[in-house]
Every structure is written in C-alpha cells, then in structure tokens.
Design a protein around this motif. Structure first.
Motif, PDB file in Angstrom:
ATOM      1  N   LEU A  68      -5.095  -2.459 -14.237  1.00 30.58           N
ATOM      2  CA  LEU A  68      -5.355  -2.188 -12.827  1.00 30.58           C
ATOM      3  C   LEU A  68      -4.970  -0.773 -12.402  1.00 30.58           C
ATOM      4  O   LEU A  68      -5.143  -0.409 -11.240  1.00 30.58           O
ATOM      5  CB  LEU A  68      -4.593  -3.199 -11.960  1.00 30.58           C
ATOM      6  CG  LEU A  68      -4.924  -4.663 -12.211  1.00 30.58           C
ATOM      7  CD1 LEU A  68      -3.958  -5.564 -11.455  1.00 30.58           C
ATOM      8  CD2 LEU A  68      -6.358  -4.944 -11.809  1.00 30.58           C
ATOM      9  N   GLN A  70      -6.187   2.274 -13.007  1.00 30.31           N
ATOM     10  CA  GLN A  70      -7.262   3.131 -12.511  1.00 30.31           C
ATOM     11  C   GLN A  70      -7.656   2.731 -11.091  1.00 30.31           C
ATOM     12  O   GLN A  70      -7.923   3.584 -10.250  1.00 30.31           O
ATOM     13  CB  GLN A  70      -8.483   3.079 -13.429  1.00 30.31           C
ATOM     14  CG  GLN A  70      -9.572   4.071 -13.045  1.00 30.31           C
ATOM     15  CD  GLN A  70      -9.110   5.510 -13.117  1.00 30.31           C
ATOM     16  OE1 GLN A  70      -8.597   5.948 -14.124  1.00 30.31           O
ATOM     17  NE2 GLN A  70      -9.284   6.247 -12.039  1.00 30.31           N
ATOM     18  N   GLY A  71      -7.665   1.443 -10.811  1.00 32.37           N
ATOM     19  CA  GLY A  71      -7.979   0.976  -9.462  1.00 32.37           C
ATOM     20  C   GLY A  71      -6.955   1.434  -8.439  1.00 32.37           C
ATOM     21  O   GLY A  71      -7.305   1.760  -7.300  1.00 32.37           O
ATOM     22  N   GLU A  73      -5.156   4.203  -8.716  1.00 37.14           N
ATOM     23  CA  GLU A  73      -5.439   5.629  -8.530  1.00 37.14           C
ATOM     24  C   GLU A  73      -6.629   5.831  -7.606  1.00 37.14           C
ATOM     25  O   GLU A  73      -6.582   6.659  -6.690  1.00 37.14           O
ATOM     26  CB  GLU A  73      -5.709   6.306  -9.869  1.00 37.14           C
ATOM     27  CG  GLU A  73      -4.485   6.460 -10.743  1.00 37.14           C
ATOM     28  CD  GLU A  73      -4.796   7.194 -12.039  1.00 37.14           C
ATOM     29  OE1 GLU A  73      -5.602   8.158 -11.999  1.00 37.14           O
ATOM     30  OE2 GLU A  73      -4.245   6.795 -13.067  1.00 37.14           O
ATOM     31  N   ASP A  74      -7.692   5.089  -7.837  1.00 32.79           N
ATOM     32  CA  ASP A  74      -8.893   5.223  -7.019  1.00 32.79           C
ATOM     33  C   ASP A  74      -8.624   4.840  -5.563  1.00 32.79           C
ATOM     34  O   ASP A  74      -9.138   5.477  -4.644  1.00 32.79           O
ATOM     35  CB  ASP A  74     -10.028   4.371  -7.577  1.00 32.79           C
ATOM     36  CG  ASP A  74     -10.522   4.864  -8.929  1.00 32.79           C
ATOM     37  OD1 ASP A  74     -10.214   6.027  -9.300  1.00 32.79           O
ATOM     38  OD2 ASP A  74     -11.192   4.076  -9.625  1.00 32.79           O
ATOM     39  N   ALA A  75      -7.821   3.807  -5.365  1.00 34.42           N
ATOM     40  CA  ALA A  75      -7.531   3.337  -4.010  1.00 34.42           C
ATOM     41  C   ALA A  75      -6.732   4.348  -3.210  1.00 34.42           C
ATOM     42  O   ALA A  75      -6.786   4.347  -1.976  1.00 34.42           O
ATOM     43  CB  ALA A  75      -6.778   2.013  -4.062  1.00 34.42           C
ATOM     44  N   ASN A  80     -11.873   9.179  -1.108  1.00 34.64           N
ATOM     45  CA  ASN A  80     -12.568   7.899  -0.969  1.00 34.64           C
ATOM     46  C   ASN A  80     -12.589   7.410   0.469  1.00 34.64           C
ATOM     47  O   ASN A  80     -13.002   6.284   0.728  1.00 34.64           O
ATOM     48  CB  ASN A  80     -11.931   6.833  -1.870  1.00 34.64           C
ATOM     49  CG  ASN A  80     -12.261   7.057  -3.333  1.00 34.64           C
ATOM     50  OD1 ASN A  80     -13.255   7.684  -3.654  1.00 34.64           O
ATOM     51  ND2 ASN A  80     -11.421   6.556  -4.205  1.00 34.64           N
TER      52      ASN A  80
END
Length: 98
Positions: A68, A70-71, A73-75, A80
């Motif tokens: 989880l 990468q998620g 980091e993306d969040a 974003n």
C-alpha cells in the motif's frame, strides 16, 4: 505542545487501522510474519492495526509490506488536488536562488 486529538483525526486513525488489518487478513499474512517483515515487534504491529497508534515510520513500514506504500505516496501528492495543480501552474519559480 500537543492537545487532544481532533475527532476527525481519531476517526481516520481507526479507519486506516481497520483498512491495514483487512489488507493483512486478505493477504493471509499472520501478525507475526507481518511484524517480522516490517522489522517491528508483534505488540507494535498489533497496536498499529487495532488502534491506529504508532509512529509514522511504522505505519509506512507496514504499508510497504502490504503493498500500500505507493497508494500512500499518491494520496499525499499535492498535485493530485485541484488546488495543488492550479498552484503548480502559477507559483513554480523558474529557478531558485540563494
């Protein structure tokens, strides 16, 4: 000086802990194996998964083992968000000087 934990933060801690716990069970990883792979003690991982309590680093260690990271980091990427994208187009300097 830290005060009381705001209710939305406490709620998010419990939700994230439940999500991590569910991910662990879905992947059929024992608590002991997760702790070993994350290089943490079993009580530390148990507290993180049951209460959402623990350090940010320990959270990231567990997230990595569960796939989880990468998620996470993306969040947290400000690009974003609509505001982040708008600001990025406006305010980014061409060059940073000392």
């Amino acid at each position: 000086m830290a005060g009381r934990t705001p209710i939305p933060v406490s709620r998010a801690m419990r939700t994230i802990a439940a999500n991590l716990s569910l991910a662990r069970r879905q992947q059929r990883i024992t608590l002991e194996l997760l702790a070993e792979r994350a290089n943490l003690s079993v009580p530390t991982v148990r507290r993180l998964l049951n209460e959402g309590a623990g350090t940010f680093e320990n959270f990231l260690r567990v997230a990595r083992i569960l796939g989880l990271l990468q998620g996470v980091e993306d969040a947290t990427d400000p690009l974003n968000t609509p505001i982040g994208r708008a600001r990025a187009e406006q305010d980014v300097p061409k060059r940073v000087r000392r």
